[in-house]
Motif scaffolding. Sequence first.
Motif, mmCIF file in Angstrom:
data_model
loop_
_atom_site.group_PDB
_atom_site.id
_atom_site.type_symbol
_atom_site.label_atom_id
_atom_site.label_comp_id
_atom_site.label_asym_id
_atom_site.label_seq_id
_atom_site.Cartn_x
_atom_site.Cartn_y
_atom_site.Cartn_z
ATOM 1 N N VAL A 49 13.542 14.397 -42.487
ATOM 2 C CA VAL A 49 12.726 14.276 -43.686
ATOM 3 C C VAL A 49 13.700 14.223 -44.848
ATOM 4 O O VAL A 49 14.319 15.218 -45.193
ATOM 5 N N ARG A 50 13.871 13.016 -45.396
ATOM 6 C CA ARG A 50 14.797 12.869 -46.512
ATOM 7 C C ARG A 50 14.452 11.639 -47.314
ATOM 8 O O ARG A 50 13.691 10.793 -46.871
ATOM 9 N N THR A 51 15.028 11.561 -48.477
ATOM 10 C CA THR A 51 14.856 10.387 -49.321
ATOM 11 C C THR A 51 16.231 9.859 -49.699
ATOM 12 O O THR A 51 17.186 10.614 -49.870
ATOM 13 N N VAL A 52 16.309 8.542 -49.797
ATOM 14 C CA VAL A 52 17.523 7.865 -50.251
ATOM 15 C C VAL A 52 17.071 6.848 -51.286
ATOM 16 O O VAL A 52 16.222 6.009 -50.989
ATOM 17 N N PRO A 53 17.584 6.923 -52.497
ATOM 18 C CA PRO A 53 17.129 6.004 -53.534
ATOM 19 C C PRO A 53 17.340 4.541 -53.139
ATOM 20 O O PRO A 53 18.312 4.200 -52.469
ATOM 21 N N CYS A 62 17.419 2.253 -44.116
ATOM 22 C CA CYS A 62 16.709 0.984 -43.917
ATOM 23 C C CYS A 62 15.213 1.257 -44.033
ATOM 24 O O CYS A 62 14.588 1.702 -43.078
ATOM 25 N N SER A 63 14.664 1.022 -45.234
ATOM 26 C CA SER A 63 13.236 1.275 -45.439
ATOM 27 C C SER A 63 12.743 0.506 -46.652
ATOM 28 O O SER A 63 13.527 0.025 -47.459
ATOM 29 N N VAL A 64 11.427 0.415 -46.763
ATOM 30 C CA VAL A 64 10.806 -0.267 -47.891
ATOM 31 C C VAL A 64 10.865 0.601 -49.140
ATOM 32 O O VAL A 64 10.960 0.105 -50.247
ATOM 33 N N ASP A 65 10.814 1.908 -48.967
ATOM 34 C CA ASP A 65 10.899 2.816 -50.100
ATOM 35 C C ASP A 65 11.959 3.871 -49.824
ATOM 36 O O ASP A 65 12.764 3.720 -48.917
ATOM 37 N N SER A 66 11.964 4.935 -50.591
ATOM 38 C CA SER A 66 13.032 5.921 -50.442
ATOM 39 C C SER A 66 12.770 6.954 -49.356
ATOM 40 O O SER A 66 13.671 7.680 -48.973
ATOM 41 N N ALA A 67 11.550 7.027 -48.832
ATOM 42 C CA ALA A 67 11.212 8.034 -47.814
ATOM 43 C C ALA A 67 11.662 7.589 -46.426
ATOM 44 O O ALA A 67 11.407 6.471 -46.008
#
Length: 148
Positions: free
Chosen positions: A81-85, A101-106
């Motif tokens: 569970v983390r976020t990357v700008p 690798c994601s559409v948003d930061s989650a």
Amino acid sequence: MLVLVAMEIVVAFLLSAMLPPAVRPVHAACELLLVLAGLGLVAALVRHPHEVDEERVVLRTAFLGDVILPRSSVVSTSPVVRTVPGRGPRPVPGEPGAVACSVDSALNVAVHLDPPVRLDLGPAGQVDASTVYASADSRAALAEALRR
């Protein structure tokens, strides 16, 4: 994304009620474009989900780009569970061997690689990734597909 699109529709009606009548058609047109863009993103993600086969693992971010990993390099996955700008494939600040690798930061899953895989992230440069963080609707389904 569907939740965000639904919230945007509700907020659009509330905001439109506060705007002067002359501005409402312009606001409605802008909101319509925003909602259609959100639905288009959802459609792109549904149409092109992550892919796991015998030779490769493809982590997709709709129109933002893909990360293609050789199947032989994927060792395991773990829940995170983390976020990357940022959006799309990008380096993780503070972790030289990690890519998000994601559409948003989650992000909710970490794919561990051994040996590390060199990934070209376009303007961000190349990264020798030993961990790829991604978003998956079902972490269990991704882990099961990788175990097979």
